[in-house]
Motif scaffolding. Structure first.
Motif: not given
Ligand SMILES: [Zn+2]
Ligand SMILES: [Zn+2]
Length: 334
Positions: A70-99
């Motif tokens: 998902v992260a790899t797919w999303l990174k590509g989508e973000l690069a297309t939709r919002f060029p030159n805006r990098q992801v600066r923070y990843v805010l984790q809801s909790h540690h469970d591996f499926d999230h």
């Protein structure tokens, strides 16, 4: 001890139901979507899992990464939709591996943030079977063999076999969850490009390291796994209904209009209150039943919780919720 074991068993049955629903599509092509939910805030879907991201002039703030695909797919989508805006923070809801898996994909530009207990809970999870998969571990040896990974649900587990030895260990499930780099205890505000999001620890419902994301300008809350919308819970363990009520109340004190959960449909603030009332009604109904000397079966056969009949998983979860809470309240005080 006996009580603890029994409760864990019940919880496993309930959470197996959850996991079947949540992971059922793992073997099929994923359903993925990005939807605007107000201002510059977006909701991301991967099958039954959801996250959020906020776009600012100086970059993007992302919630849970979900998993590396998902992260790899999303990174590509973000690069297309919002060029030159990098992801600066990843805010984790909790540690469970499926999230929480997949943050590595963004770590070249993003700071990984989570609750102060995130890394300790992650280390624990790497060495023991997650509660929501416990029922599959039939021989209770703390890992999953081929015979235990049958059906669609087992297929989800089977793909986590990184070294191809036919066995999935907790460490393999957590291979793609990175420790967080900075933490918070009660509340932290992250500001980027003039926009803010607050990480709030609502209490210990579902996970000790639980964080909800509050977007005050967008009037949206992102909450995962402990606060469903128009839906019965799949169980309370390892927390109690009282923990859940307190953690829902913490969200109710916020000023917002929309709740976007980690699973299921988006709701309104009133849905948060309705969920807290469900848990309160469940607890009150069982306390009353215990006082009147009723058994679990009698309470299940009665009309308690009838007013929640319209919630889609009512028929599936009601009796299990009654049994779990009955066990908790009936148990002698430790
Ligand atoms: Zn979870
Ligand atoms: Zn979940």
């Amino acid at each position: 001890m006996k009580r603890t074991v029994w409760r864990a068993g019940l919880a496993a049955i309930g959470t197996l139901t959850l996991s079947t629903a949540v992971f059922a599509q793992a073997a099929q092509p994923p359903t993925r979507a990005i939807t605007n939910i107000g201002g510059d805030l977006y909701r991301v879907q991967d099958n039954q899992h959801y996250t959020v991201f906020l776009v600012t002039p100086e970059g993007i703030i992302l919630g849970d990464p979900i998993n590396p695909q998902v992260a790899t797919w999303l990174k590509g989508e973000l690069a297309t939709r919002f060029p030159n805006r990098q992801v600066r923070y990843v805010l984790q809801s909790h540690h469970d591996f499926d999230h929480a898996s997949g943050a590595r994909v963004f770590n070249d530009t993003a700071e990984l943030v989570g609750h102060a207990d995130f890394n300790a809970e992650l280390r624990k999870a790497q060495s023991s079977v997650p509660e929501f998969f416990a029922a599959l571990d039939l021989n209770k040896n703390g890992r999953f063999e081929k015979a235990e990974m049958q059906g669609q649900f087992g297929a989800f587990l089977a793909v986590q076999d990184r070294n191809g030895d036919g066995t999935v260990t907790p460490a393999e499930l957590y291979t793609d969850v990175m420790p967080v780099e900075t933490t918070f205890t009660d509340r932290r505000t992250v500001t980027l490009g003039g926009k803010t999001v607050q990480l709030i620890h609502p209490g210990t419902a579902h996970a000790k390291d639980m964080a909800v994301l509050y977007f005050p300008a967008e009037r949206v809350v992102f909450a995962v796994d402990y606060l469903p919308v128009k839906s019965l819970p799949f169980g309370f363990a390892p927390s109690t209904p009282q923990d859940v009520i307190a953690s829902v109340r913490a969200v109710e004190t916020l000023d917002f209009d929309t709740i976007t959960p980690g699973h299921g449909e988006v709701g309104a603030k009133a849905d948060v209150t309705a969920y807290r009332q469900y848990v309160e009604d469940l607890v009150a109904g069982i306390q009353e039943g215990i006082r009147a000397g009723r058994t679990v079966e009698q309470l299940q056969a009665g009309n308690m919780l009838d007013k929640y009949k319209a919630w889609p998983n009512y028929a599936m979860q009601r009796n299990q919720n009654i049994a779990e809470v009955y066990g908790i309240l009936k148990a002698p005080a430790r």
